[in-house]
Motif scaffolding. Structure first.
Motif, PDB file in Angstrom:
ATOM      1  N   CYS A  16       0.829  -1.213   0.000  1.00 53.38           N
ATOM      2  CA  CYS A  16       0.000   0.000   0.000  1.00 53.38           C
ATOM      3  C   CYS A  16       0.862   1.261   0.000  1.00 53.38           C
ATOM      4  O   CYS A  16       0.556   2.225  -0.706  1.00 53.38           O
ATOM      5  CB  CYS A  16      -0.932   0.006   1.207  1.00 53.38           C
ATOM      6  SG  CYS A  16      -2.263  -1.188   1.084  1.00 53.38           S
ATOM      7  N   LEU A  19       2.306   1.641  -3.570  1.00 55.60           N
ATOM      8  CA  LEU A  19       1.293   2.097  -4.525  1.00 55.60           C
ATOM      9  C   LEU A  19       0.924   3.559  -4.296  1.00 55.60           C
ATOM     10  O   LEU A  19       0.693   4.306  -5.244  1.00 55.60           O
ATOM     11  CB  LEU A  19       0.058   1.205  -4.445  1.00 55.60           C
ATOM     12  CG  LEU A  19       0.257  -0.228  -4.944  1.00 55.60           C
ATOM     13  CD1 LEU A  19      -1.005  -1.047  -4.723  1.00 55.60           C
ATOM     14  CD2 LEU A  19       0.665  -0.242  -6.397  1.00 55.60           C
ATOM     15  N   ARG A  20       0.879   3.973  -3.051  1.00 58.22           N
ATOM     16  CA  ARG A  20       0.571   5.369  -2.757  1.00 58.22           C
ATOM     17  C   ARG A  20       1.674   6.294  -3.275  1.00 58.22           C
ATOM     18  O   ARG A  20       1.405   7.363  -3.818  1.00 58.22           O
ATOM     19  CB  ARG A  20       0.405   5.550  -1.254  1.00 58.22           C
ATOM     20  CG  ARG A  20       0.056   6.940  -0.866  1.00 58.22           C
ATOM     21  CD  ARG A  20      -0.183   7.076   0.600  1.00 58.22           C
ATOM     22  NE  ARG A  20      -0.416   8.467   0.937  1.00 58.22           N
ATOM     23  CZ  ARG A  20      -0.746   8.878   2.121  1.00 58.22           C
ATOM     24  NH1 ARG A  20      -0.906   8.026   3.094  1.00 58.22           N
ATOM     25  NH2 ARG A  20      -0.930  10.149   2.354  1.00 58.22           N
ATOM     26  N   SER A  21       2.927   5.883  -3.119  1.00 55.01           N
ATOM     27  CA  SER A  21       4.024   6.725  -3.610  1.00 55.01           C
ATOM     28  C   SER A  21       4.058   6.773  -5.132  1.00 55.01           C
ATOM     29  O   SER A  21       4.413   7.794  -5.716  1.00 55.01           O
ATOM     30  CB  SER A  21       5.366   6.242  -3.061  1.00 55.01           C
ATOM     31  OG  SER A  21       5.670   4.963  -3.568  1.00 55.01           O
ATOM     32  N   VAL A  22       3.665   5.693  -5.796  1.00 56.78           N
ATOM     33  CA  VAL A  22       3.600   5.703  -7.261  1.00 56.78           C
ATOM     34  C   VAL A  22       2.493   6.635  -7.726  1.00 56.78           C
ATOM     35  O   VAL A  22       2.685   7.425  -8.648  1.00 56.78           O
ATOM     36  CB  VAL A  22       3.383   4.274  -7.811  1.00 56.78           C
ATOM     37  CG1 VAL A  22       3.032   4.295  -9.283  1.00 56.78           C
ATOM     38  CG2 VAL A  22       4.629   3.433  -7.586  1.00 56.78           C
ATOM     39  N   ARG A  23       1.348   6.582  -7.087  1.00 54.83           N
ATOM     40  CA  ARG A  23       0.231   7.463  -7.467  1.00 54.83           C
ATOM     41  C   ARG A  23       0.535   8.927  -7.189  1.00 54.83           C
ATOM     42  O   ARG A  23       0.041   9.817  -7.876  1.00 54.83           O
ATOM     43  CB  ARG A  23      -1.029   7.065  -6.713  1.00 54.83           C
ATOM     44  CG  ARG A  23      -1.634   5.801  -7.242  1.00 54.83           C
ATOM     45  CD  ARG A  23      -2.989   5.536  -6.627  1.00 54.83           C
ATOM     46  NE  ARG A  23      -3.462   4.238  -7.056  1.00 54.83           N
ATOM     47  CZ  ARG A  23      -3.955   3.327  -6.251  1.00 54.83           C
ATOM     48  NH1 ARG A  23      -4.066   3.570  -4.960  1.00 54.83           N
ATOM     49  NH2 ARG A  23      -4.350   2.167  -6.716  1.00 54.83           N
ATOM     50  N   ALA A  24       1.367   9.200  -6.188  1.00 58.01           N
ATOM     51  CA  ALA A  24       1.715  10.576  -5.847  1.00 58.01           C
ATOM     52  C   ALA A  24       2.791  11.142  -6.767  1.00 58.01           C
ATOM     53  O   ALA A  24       3.107  12.324  -6.683  1.00 58.01           O
ATOM     54  CB  ALA A  24       2.193  10.648  -4.398  1.00 58.01           C
ATOM     55  N   ARG A  28       8.154   9.534 -10.873  1.00 58.49           N
ATOM     56  CA  ARG A  28       7.838  10.031 -12.201  1.00 58.49           C
ATOM     57  C   ARG A  28       9.086  10.379 -13.002  1.00 58.49           C
ATOM     58  O   ARG A  28       9.230  10.012 -14.145  1.00 58.49           O
ATOM     59  CB  ARG A  28       6.928  11.246 -12.093  1.00 58.49           C
ATOM     60  CG  ARG A  28       6.396  11.682 -13.439  1.00 58.49           C
ATOM     61  CD  ARG A  28       5.243  12.640 -13.320  1.00 58.49           C
ATOM     62  NE  ARG A  28       4.095  11.918 -12.784  1.00 58.49           N
ATOM     63  CZ  ARG A  28       3.249  12.405 -11.898  1.00 58.49           C
ATOM     64  NH1 ARG A  28       3.406  13.632 -11.447  1.00 58.49           N
ATOM     65  NH2 ARG A  28       2.246  11.700 -11.451  1.00 58.49           N
TER      66      ARG A  28
END
Length: 68
Positions: A16, A19-24, A28
């Protein structure tokens, strides 16, 4: 008896967080922040004989920089 559920819970928490760091947008642009540290800002032990290239800073303008 308790170790397997604890291990599964720790794995789920880690997944979790990833995934949260990827979405944030944490992952990038990995190259921009790495190249900013190599630029000469004119201060420090390097002498400051060359200013920081403006194009590189504009390309990396979304990256927070120390001192800006």
């Amino acid at each position: 008896m308790v170790l397997i559920p604890v291990a599964l819970l720790m794995g789920a928490v880690g997944l979790c967080a990833f995934l949260r760091s990827v979405r944030a947008g944490q992952f990038r642009d990995l190259d921009c922040a790495a190249s900013l540290i190599l630029l000469n800002d004119g201060g420090g032990a390097s002498g400051g004989d060359r200013p920081t290239p403006h194009r590189e800073r504009q390309r990396c303008k979304g990256v927070s920089q120390v001192g800006d």
